[in-house]
Design a protein around this motif. Structure first.
Motif, PDB file in Angstrom:
ATOM      1  N   ALA A 193       9.721  -0.855  -0.231  1.00  0.00           N
ATOM      2  CA  ALA A 193       9.193  -1.132   1.096  1.00  0.00           C
ATOM      3  C   ALA A 193       7.707  -1.435   0.984  1.00  0.00           C
ATOM      4  O   ALA A 193       7.016  -0.960   0.093  1.00  0.00           O
ATOM      5  CB  ALA A 193       9.423   0.080   2.008  1.00  0.00           C
ATOM      6  N   GLU A 194       7.209  -2.245   1.895  1.00  0.00           N
ATOM      7  CA  GLU A 194       5.813  -2.668   1.843  1.00  0.00           C
ATOM      8  C   GLU A 194       4.886  -1.467   1.881  1.00  0.00           C
ATOM      9  O   GLU A 194       5.038  -0.563   2.692  1.00  0.00           O
ATOM     10  CB  GLU A 194       5.512  -3.595   3.021  1.00  0.00           C
ATOM     11  N   GLY A 195       3.936  -1.460   0.954  1.00  0.00           N
ATOM     12  CA  GLY A 195       2.939  -0.400   0.910  1.00  0.00           C
ATOM     13  C   GLY A 195       3.322   0.782   0.054  1.00  0.00           C
ATOM     14  O   GLY A 195       2.476   1.627  -0.231  1.00  0.00           O
ATOM     15  N   GLU A 196       4.570   0.881  -0.371  1.00  0.00           N
ATOM     16  CA  GLU A 196       4.975   2.035  -1.156  1.00  0.00           C
ATOM     17  C   GLU A 196       4.454   1.984  -2.581  1.00  0.00           C
ATOM     18  O   GLU A 196       4.042   2.986  -3.142  1.00  0.00           O
ATOM     19  CB  GLU A 196       6.505   2.148  -1.187  1.00  0.00           C
ATOM     20  N   ARG A 197       4.517   0.812  -3.187  1.00  0.00           N
ATOM     21  CA  ARG A 197       4.103   0.681  -4.578  1.00  0.00           C
ATOM     22  C   ARG A 197       3.242  -0.567  -4.753  1.00  0.00           C
ATOM     23  O   ARG A 197       3.253  -1.454  -3.915  1.00  0.00           O
ATOM     24  CB  ARG A 197       5.329   0.610  -5.495  1.00  0.00           C
ATOM     25  N   VAL A 198       2.530  -0.609  -5.882  1.00  0.00           N
ATOM     26  CA  VAL A 198       1.658  -1.731  -6.188  1.00  0.00           C
ATOM     27  C   VAL A 198       2.112  -2.358  -7.496  1.00  0.00           C
ATOM     28  O   VAL A 198       2.408  -1.657  -8.460  1.00  0.00           O
ATOM     29  CB  VAL A 198       0.187  -1.270  -6.299  1.00  0.00           C
ATOM     30  N   SER A 199       2.169  -3.680  -7.514  1.00  0.00           N
ATOM     31  CA  SER A 199       2.608  -4.380  -8.713  1.00  0.00           C
ATOM     32  C   SER A 199       1.556  -4.299  -9.816  1.00  0.00           C
ATOM     33  O   SER A 199       0.368  -4.503  -9.577  1.00  0.00           O
ATOM     34  CB  SER A 199       2.892  -5.849  -8.370  1.00  0.00           C
TER      35      SER A 199
END
Length: 369
Positions: free
Chosen positions: A166-172
């Motif tokens: 989900a958006e904002g949960e993790r960073v690439s």
């Protein structure tokens, strides 16, 4: 004499390296000493180096400057920049050069970009367009012509559109790439726990083929292609090594996994590089934290691994290592040293530290061809 180019961190990245360094040592399996000969090319934090397959050209990931630069070898131990540097993405940390020398792929930890850059006949870099984030958008959202898409602006990388979070949960966090025998490219995304397989078009850019999803929180960092055709992937967060294999239709999947060592402490140890012997019988990963080297034996047809030994690396924060002439060289980022470890030819186990050389903030070791 055995010679190596050295990548390192400069003052802007809390290091003391003045550029690409030069390390010399005794030749052959009885090598016993290493000597740092200083910087041979000024460069701001050239943290990863890669060799052109047929030219005397070395590529440097200028991590703090978010760029890649090509250097031509002049004489025994000198490098000069050729062509213009090419901007890629934030914290570019790894480079992989195509076996035919037509392009390279840069992986950017800071914004998740994976950028393919063309190389001309002299090994110079061509301007990059577009990067893998644009290609991934095309694959997910059906853009008609991903090769014509502009490169994504800084800070707008793969992370914003990843389908597995989900958006904002993790960073690439793209971390490494390898060219596969069929011409495709495999890359790791440490932030999203993915190994992505890309097709390489005749023009530029990359086109997403499919993804291999690793368990959440494992953090795939580096990967190495085994002579059997399997991919071994070391995970920074879970201290494991996953083995991936292709099916007849070309789709990759996980075939096995093992801990790097049974006594690794998750949250304390953070594996860095993964290196193999030339024959593929043994793999080695370094555990930053306990500052150890874990050895694994390759079983079966390359599809299974077995932890066999753990040894002192002789450095603080072993950032990179490689097997060379039956020995292991280890770069200690925080100890400002490179160590030379003996390896047991029969068992693969590290036997002890043969020599230690002072080197300013080393992050990568590349044999001089």
């Amino acid at each position: 004499m055995t010679r190596f180019w050295l990548g390192g961190y400069g003052p802007a990245m809390d290091g003391s390296a003045e550029g690409i360094g030069f390390l010399a040592g005794d030749a052959g399996r009885e090598a016993s000493t290493l000597s740092y000969r200083g910087a041979v090319a000024e460069a701001p934090s050239p943290s990863w180096l890669a060799q052109h397959p047929s030219l005397d050209v070395v590529y440097a990931a200028l991590e703090g400057d978010a760029a890649v630069q090509a250097y031509a070898r002049t004489g025994e131990a000198a490098l000069i920049p050729i062509g213009e540097r090419v901007a890629v993405g934030t914290s570019v940390c790894h480079l992989a050069v195509a076996p035919n020398g037509s392009s390279l792929v840069a992986s950017c930890y800071g914004d998740g970009r994976v950028v393919r850059i063309g190389l001309d006949g002299a090994g110079r870099l061509a301007p990059a367009r577009p990067d893998a984030a644009a290609a991934l958008r095309a694959a997910l959202f059906g853009d008609d012509d991903p090769d014509a898409a502009p490169a994504t602006p800084p800070g707008d990388g793969v992370a914003a559109i990843d389908p597995h979070a989900a958006e904002g949960e993790r960073v690439s966090h793209a971390h490494a790439a390898v060219f596969l025998p069929d011409g495709r490219v495999a890359t790791t995304d440490l932030g999203f726990d993915l190994v992505r397989i890309w097709r390489v078009p005749a023009t530029q850019g990359l086109i997403l083929d499919h993804e291999v999803v690793l368990p959440r929180g494992t953090g795939p960092r580096h990967l190495v292609l085994h002579p059997s055709g399997h991919l071994h992937v070391v995970t920074e967060y879970s201290c494991e090594v996953f083995t991936l294999g292709p099916s007849p239709d070309g789709t990759w999947s996980i075939v096995s996994s093992t801990v790097a060592t049974p006594i690794a402490q998750v949250g304390v140890d953070f594996p860095a590089e993964l290196a193999r012997t030339r024959d593929g019988q043994f793999l080695y990963t370094a555990l930053r934290g306990s500052n150890t080297i874990a050895a694994l034996r390759v079983r079966g047809g390359g599809d299974a691994l077995e932890p066999i030994a753990l040894a002192d690396s002789g450095v603080d924060w072993p950032r990179h290592h490689l097997v060379h002439e039956g020995k292991l060289l280890v770069a200690g980022q925080r100890s400002d040293t490179v160590t030379l470890l003996d390896l047991d030819e029969r068992t693969g186990a590290p036997l002890g530290i043969r020599h230690q050389a002072p080197v300013p903030t080393p992050t990568h070791i590349l044999p001089v061809r």
